[in-house]
Design a protein around this motif. Structure first.
Motif, PDB file in Angstrom:
ATOM      1  N   ALA A 195      -5.726   0.677 -10.497  1.00 60.52           N
ATOM      2  CA  ALA A 195      -5.164  -0.839  -9.748  1.00 60.52           C
ATOM      3  C   ALA A 195      -6.281  -1.267  -9.379  1.00 60.52           C
ATOM      4  N   VAL A 218      -0.218   2.847  -7.009  1.00 63.21           N
ATOM      5  CA  VAL A 218       0.126   1.249  -6.601  1.00 63.21           C
ATOM      6  C   VAL A 218       1.004   1.724  -4.976  1.00 63.21           C
ATOM      7  N   VAL A 224       1.486  -4.608  -5.275  1.00 59.70           N
ATOM      8  CA  VAL A 224       2.361  -4.955  -5.905  1.00 59.70           C
ATOM      9  C   VAL A 224       2.971  -6.100  -6.465  1.00 59.70           C
ATOM     10  N   LEU A 227       0.008  -7.502  -8.567  1.00 56.07           N
ATOM     11  CA  LEU A 227      -0.378  -6.659 -10.280  1.00 56.07           C
ATOM     12  C   LEU A 227       1.138  -7.384 -11.109  1.00 56.07           C
ATOM     13  N   LEU A 235       4.215   0.003 -12.837  1.00 54.77           N
ATOM     14  CA  LEU A 235       3.295  -0.112 -11.882  1.00 54.77           C
ATOM     15  C   LEU A 235       3.777   2.143 -11.411  1.00 54.77           C
ATOM     16  N   THR A 237       3.965   4.559  -8.648  1.00 55.42           N
ATOM     17  CA  THR A 237       3.147   4.776  -6.966  1.00 55.42           C
ATOM     18  C   THR A 237       3.877   6.318  -6.714  1.00 55.42           C
TER      19      THR A 237
END
Ligand code: G3P
Ligand code: MG
Length: 252
Positions: A195, A218, A224, A227, A235, A237
């Motif tokens: 990221a 992320v 978050v 992005l 994403l 995560t």
């Protein structure tokens, strides 16, 4: 998942499943991820000694099972005897290393990002083995295959040219070199950057090249939101519930 969702937010992929709350890369973590609202999951695969495609992150099982079996050297029967849930608490006792085929069957309709793992010398037969599993499961249309290893990703392209490919890149002195050479070799549809590499200028440049962008890992709300505003595709995560809520807030 090359477009964003109907809600105009990034797609949420749970990194090794909902791995903040459950043992990574287990069916428990994958099911919990979907319960938490993830659109799909990211998982890591190896080809074990008997040829099956199994889901595990590290090259050996010391961290997850307490006993070190090397994934590429161990037969499926030995890997399946290990408990890879107990290290995250008694509630997860008895979780086993899943086959990729079992995960695809357990998560019908979910997006699955299959990361091809490699040691210093990649196991190029992993690419064809994964292609076979995806096609047999009828899951090729909902999967994205990624790797840090461009040679392995190029081998996957030869085995299953229609399945989208993401080239993974991590921070470090050589990331540009790796991204450039890797893209020429594997012709990915997407970049999967750490990221911190995703700046506004790079996000725009990658988009202009037609690349989807799936950023990892992320977990913080501010990241978050940053992005999401840059318009990344997905994403990846460890905390899908929190990431989904933050992505929705950022979308307004
Ligand atoms: O695919 C994104 C991310 O999983 C890459 O790093 O080490 O967590 O597999 P790693
Ligand atoms: Mg991974």
């Amino acid at each position: 998942d090359s477009a964003t969702t109907a809600e105009r937010r990034p797609i949420i992929l749970a990194h090794r499943g909902a791995s903040a709350d459950a043992p990574e890369n287990t069916l428990a973590a994958f099911r919990l991820a979907l319960d938490q609202g993830a659109d799909g999951v990211e998982l890591d695969v190896w080809r074990c000694a008997t040829g099956e495609v199994v889901v595990h992150h590290d090259a050996d099982t010391r961290r997850t099972a307490g006993a070190a079996l090397r994934l590429r050297r161990a037969p499926l029967r030995e890997l399946r005897a290990l408990d890879v849930g107990a290290w995250r608490g008694g509630a997860f006792r008895g979780e086993r290393i899943p086959l990729l085929a079992e995960v695809l069957e357990a998560l019908p309709g979910a997006i699955v990002n299959v990361e091809l793992k490699a040691e210093r010398l990649p196991d190029l037969a992993l690419a064809a083995a994964v292609a076979r599993v995806l096609h047999r499961a009828g899951a090729a249309g909902r999967c994205v295959v990624s790797s840090f290893d461009a040679l392995l990703l190029a081998a996957f392209r030869a085995a299953a040219p229609a399945v989208p490919r993401g080239l993974l890149v991590a921070e470090g002195r050589t990331w540009r070199l790796r991204a450039g050479a890797g893209a020429r070799l594997a012709r990915p549809d997407a970049l999967h950057p750490q990221a911190s590499l995703v700046t506004a200028a790079r996000a725009a440049a990658w988009r202009a090249r037609g690349l989807a962008v799936r950023a990892w890992t992320v977990d913080e709300e501010a990241e978050v939101a940053r992005l999401a505003r840059l318009g990344v595709t997905a994403l990846i995560t460890n905390r899908p519930a929190a990431a989904l809520a933050a992505a929705r807030r950022a979308a307004g």
